[in-house]
Write a protein that holds these residues in place. Structure first.
Motif, PDB file in Angstrom:
ATOM      1  N   LEU A 153      13.070  23.052  22.996  1.00  0.00           N
ATOM      2  CA  LEU A 153      12.553  21.753  22.599  1.00  0.00           C
ATOM      3  C   LEU A 153      11.053  21.791  22.329  1.00  0.00           C
ATOM      4  O   LEU A 153      10.516  20.898  21.686  1.00  0.00           O
ATOM      5  CB  LEU A 153      12.855  20.719  23.682  1.00  0.00           C
ATOM      6  N   VAL A 154      10.375  22.823  22.790  1.00  0.00           N
ATOM      7  CA  VAL A 154       8.924  22.927  22.631  1.00  0.00           C
ATOM      8  C   VAL A 154       8.544  23.602  21.319  1.00  0.00           C
ATOM      9  O   VAL A 154       7.759  23.070  20.539  1.00  0.00           O
ATOM     10  CB  VAL A 154       8.305  23.690  23.824  1.00  0.00           C
ATOM     11  N   CYS A 155       9.136  24.784  21.056  1.00  0.00           N
ATOM     12  CA  CYS A 155       8.742  25.535  19.858  1.00  0.00           C
ATOM     13  C   CYS A 155       9.866  25.662  18.834  1.00  0.00           C
ATOM     14  O   CYS A 155       9.614  26.069  17.704  1.00  0.00           O
ATOM     15  CB  CYS A 155       8.232  26.918  20.243  1.00  0.00           C
ATOM     16  N   GLY A 156      11.097  25.357  19.229  1.00  0.00           N
ATOM     17  CA  GLY A 156      12.213  25.451  18.306  1.00  0.00           C
ATOM     18  C   GLY A 156      12.883  26.804  18.247  1.00  0.00           C
ATOM     19  O   GLY A 156      13.821  27.001  17.478  1.00  0.00           O
ATOM     20  N   GLY A 157      12.424  27.753  19.042  1.00  0.00           N
ATOM     21  CA  GLY A 157      13.017  29.076  19.034  1.00  0.00           C
ATOM     22  C   GLY A 157      14.427  29.082  19.600  1.00  0.00           C
ATOM     23  O   GLY A 157      14.782  28.221  20.411  1.00  0.00           O
TER      24      GLY A 157
ATOM     25  N   ARG B 110      15.731  19.734  17.231  1.00  0.00           N
ATOM     26  CA  ARG B 110      15.874  20.946  18.047  1.00  0.00           C
ATOM     27  C   ARG B 110      16.944  20.738  19.113  1.00  0.00           C
ATOM     28  O   ARG B 110      17.724  21.655  19.404  1.00  0.00           O
ATOM     29  CB  ARG B 110      14.536  21.288  18.693  1.00  0.00           C
ATOM     30  N   LEU B 111      16.974  19.547  19.698  1.00  0.00           N
ATOM     31  CA  LEU B 111      17.997  19.234  20.698  1.00  0.00           C
ATOM     32  C   LEU B 111      19.395  19.391  20.108  1.00  0.00           C
ATOM     33  O   LEU B 111      20.336  19.835  20.784  1.00  0.00           O
ATOM     34  CB  LEU B 111      17.796  17.808  21.212  1.00  0.00           C
ATOM     35  N   LEU B 112      19.548  19.038  18.826  1.00  0.00           N
ATOM     36  CA  LEU B 112      20.835  19.170  18.141  1.00  0.00           C
ATOM     37  C   LEU B 112      21.138  20.609  17.729  1.00  0.00           C
ATOM     38  O   LEU B 112      22.244  20.902  17.278  1.00  0.00           O
ATOM     39  CB  LEU B 112      20.857  18.277  16.901  1.00  0.00           C
ATOM     40  N   GLY B 113      20.134  21.477  17.839  1.00  0.00           N
ATOM     41  CA  GLY B 113      20.341  22.876  17.523  1.00  0.00           C
ATOM     42  C   GLY B 113      19.801  23.340  16.186  1.00  0.00           C
ATOM     43  O   GLY B 113      20.134  24.440  15.729  1.00  0.00           O
ATOM     44  N   PHE B 114      18.940  22.534  15.561  1.00  0.00           N
ATOM     45  CA  PHE B 114      18.425  22.895  14.239  1.00  0.00           C
ATOM     46  C   PHE B 114      17.027  23.497  14.321  1.00  0.00           C
ATOM     47  O   PHE B 114      16.225  23.137  15.186  1.00  0.00           O
ATOM     48  CB  PHE B 114      18.422  21.668  13.329  1.00  0.00           C
ATOM     49  N   ASP B 115      16.754  24.376  13.385  1.00  0.00           N
ATOM     50  CA  ASP B 115      15.444  25.005  13.253  1.00  0.00           C
ATOM     51  C   ASP B 115      14.497  23.972  12.652  1.00  0.00           C
ATOM     52  O   ASP B 115      14.563  23.671  11.457  1.00  0.00           O
ATOM     53  CB  ASP B 115      15.564  26.228  12.346  1.00  0.00           C
ATOM     54  N   ALA B 116      13.622  23.430  13.476  1.00  0.00           N
ATOM     55  CA  ALA B 116      12.731  22.346  13.042  1.00  0.00           C
ATOM     56  C   ALA B 116      11.303  22.658  13.442  1.00  0.00           C
ATOM     57  O   ALA B 116      10.919  22.495  14.606  1.00  0.00           O
ATOM     58  CB  ALA B 116      13.174  21.009  13.645  1.00  0.00           C
ATOM     59  N   ALA B 117      10.518  23.132  12.486  1.00  0.00           N
ATOM     60  CA  ALA B 117       9.110  23.417  12.729  1.00  0.00           C
ATOM     61  C   ALA B 117       8.302  22.142  12.545  1.00  0.00           C
ATOM     62  O   ALA B 117       8.585  21.338  11.651  1.00  0.00           O
ATOM     63  CB  ALA B 117       8.614  24.502  11.771  1.00  0.00           C
ATOM     64  N   HIS B 118       7.287  21.957  13.386  1.00  0.00           N
ATOM     65  CA  HIS B 118       6.454  20.753  13.335  1.00  0.00           C
ATOM     66  C   HIS B 118       5.049  21.145  12.925  1.00  0.00           C
ATOM     67  O   HIS B 118       4.344  21.851  13.651  1.00  0.00           O
ATOM     68  CB  HIS B 118       6.439  20.073  14.713  1.00  0.00           C
ATOM     69  N   ALA B 119       4.642  20.713  11.740  1.00  0.00           N
ATOM     70  CA  ALA B 119       3.338  21.081  11.179  1.00  0.00           C
ATOM     71  C   ALA B 119       2.278  20.082  11.624  1.00  0.00           C
ATOM     72  O   ALA B 119       1.694  19.372  10.804  1.00  0.00           O
ATOM     73  CB  ALA B 119       3.417  21.159   9.663  1.00  0.00           C
TER      74      ALA B 119
ATOM     75  N   ARG C 119      19.677  28.801   4.426  1.00  0.00           N
ATOM     76  CA  ARG C 119      19.842  28.383   5.808  1.00  0.00           C
ATOM     77  C   ARG C 119      19.346  26.957   5.958  1.00  0.00           C
ATOM     78  O   ARG C 119      18.605  26.446   5.108  1.00  0.00           O
ATOM     79  CB  ARG C 119      19.070  29.316   6.749  1.00  0.00           C
ATOM     80  N   ILE C 120      19.751  26.316   7.026  1.00  0.00           N
ATOM     81  CA  ILE C 120      19.290  24.963   7.313  1.00  0.00           C
ATOM     82  C   ILE C 120      18.054  25.070   8.202  1.00  0.00           C
ATOM     83  O   ILE C 120      18.141  25.479   9.363  1.00  0.00           O
ATOM     84  CB  ILE C 120      20.386  24.153   8.028  1.00  0.00           C
ATOM     85  N   ALA C 121      16.915  24.749   7.658  1.00  0.00           N
ATOM     86  CA  ALA C 121      15.663  24.802   8.406  1.00  0.00           C
ATOM     87  C   ALA C 121      14.733  23.729   7.866  1.00  0.00           C
ATOM     88  O   ALA C 121      14.672  23.505   6.658  1.00  0.00           O
ATOM     89  CB  ALA C 121      15.015  26.181   8.297  1.00  0.00           C
TER      90      ALA C 121
END
Length: 246
Positions: free
Chosen positions: A181-185, A105-114, A88-90
């Motif tokens: 946009l906050v958590c990426g869910g 995230r705005l573009l629709g991708f799963d992006a976690a911020h560490a 998957r793309i994450a």
């Protein structure tokens, strides 16, 4: 070193053959990274004209040719370096890339911020969750546990987003306004009646369609800010048509 791998080299070494002295029989990975290039940026290595993996050993007089990701050439049959693709793309972004995480995230991708994660925890999470590491820290990408990653060249968040879309050929996968946009869910439709107490009365009077984050529960609707966000998406994609980080 070919293509954008030269970004990692001192000016005097770029686009030039580099004489490398060593003792013993070092691994290709160690040689490449000692010159400043993270192994995850490498797509193809030719040792004396033959494709090898990063564990191959060098001997006296050997010649290496090291290539970045190919955008337009089909070299599948040559590759010994390429790792298995992720299912998957994450992404997992380090603490300095918070704005980029929001744009992805705005573009629709799963992006976690560490944000605030020690490097050891960040790379462990990326491996465990099968995420692509995005960072401005070259040393982070040299860790052996990192199998998929990218060194973000630009310091401008919009240009960073363009880089990522180009590098991973994501233009066809963009799904704006589908993630928090906050958590990426992921966002899911929710009945107005379920959340009416959370909606400002002036909005509830005219709006019936709402989305709720399946992660943190944040509520979304198409308000006055929507055109600005749509324009941001357009700006990113307008600059992502050309292959390569530019």
């Amino acid at each position: 070193m070919y293509g954008e791998l030269n970004d990692f080299l001192p000016p005097g070494w770029r686009q030039e053959a580099i004489a490398y002295t060593f003792q013993g029989t070092p691994a290709v990975k160690d040689v490449i990274e000692s010159l400043g290039v993270p192994h995850v940026e490498v797509e193809l290595v030719l040792l004396n004209g033959e494709s090898v993996d990063l564990a191959a050993r060098l001997g006296l007089g050997d010649r290496l040719a090291v290539y970045p990701k190919f955008e337009s050439l089909d070299v599948t049959g040559l590759l010994a370096v390429r790792r298995e693709p992720l299912r998957r793309i994450a992404f997992l972004l380090d603490g300095h890339l918070g704005k980029l995480a929001r744009y992805l995230r705005l573009l629709g991708f799963d992006a976690a911020h560490a944000n605030g994660f020690p490097d050891e925890e960040l790379v462990a999470a990326a491996s465990r969750e099968e995420r692509i590491v995005l960072t401005r820290d070259r040393a982070l990408l040299k860790r052996s546990v990192v199998t998929h990653g990218y060194w973000v060249r630009s310091t401008d968040p919009i240009e960073q987003a363009r880089e990522v879309v180009r590098r991973f050929d994501l233009a066809g996968h963009v799904r704006p306004f589908t993630r928090c946009l906050v958590c990426g869910g992921p966002l899911a439709p929710v009945a107005k009646e379920e959340v009416v107490e959370r909606i400002p009365p002036r909005v509830a009077a005219w709006r019936d369609d709402y989305l709720r984050c399946t992660g943190c529960g944040k509520l979304y609707w198409e308000g006055t800010h929507h055109p600005r966000l749509r324009a941001t998406v357009d700006r990113i994609l307008e600059g992502s048509a050309v292959s390569g980080p530019g």
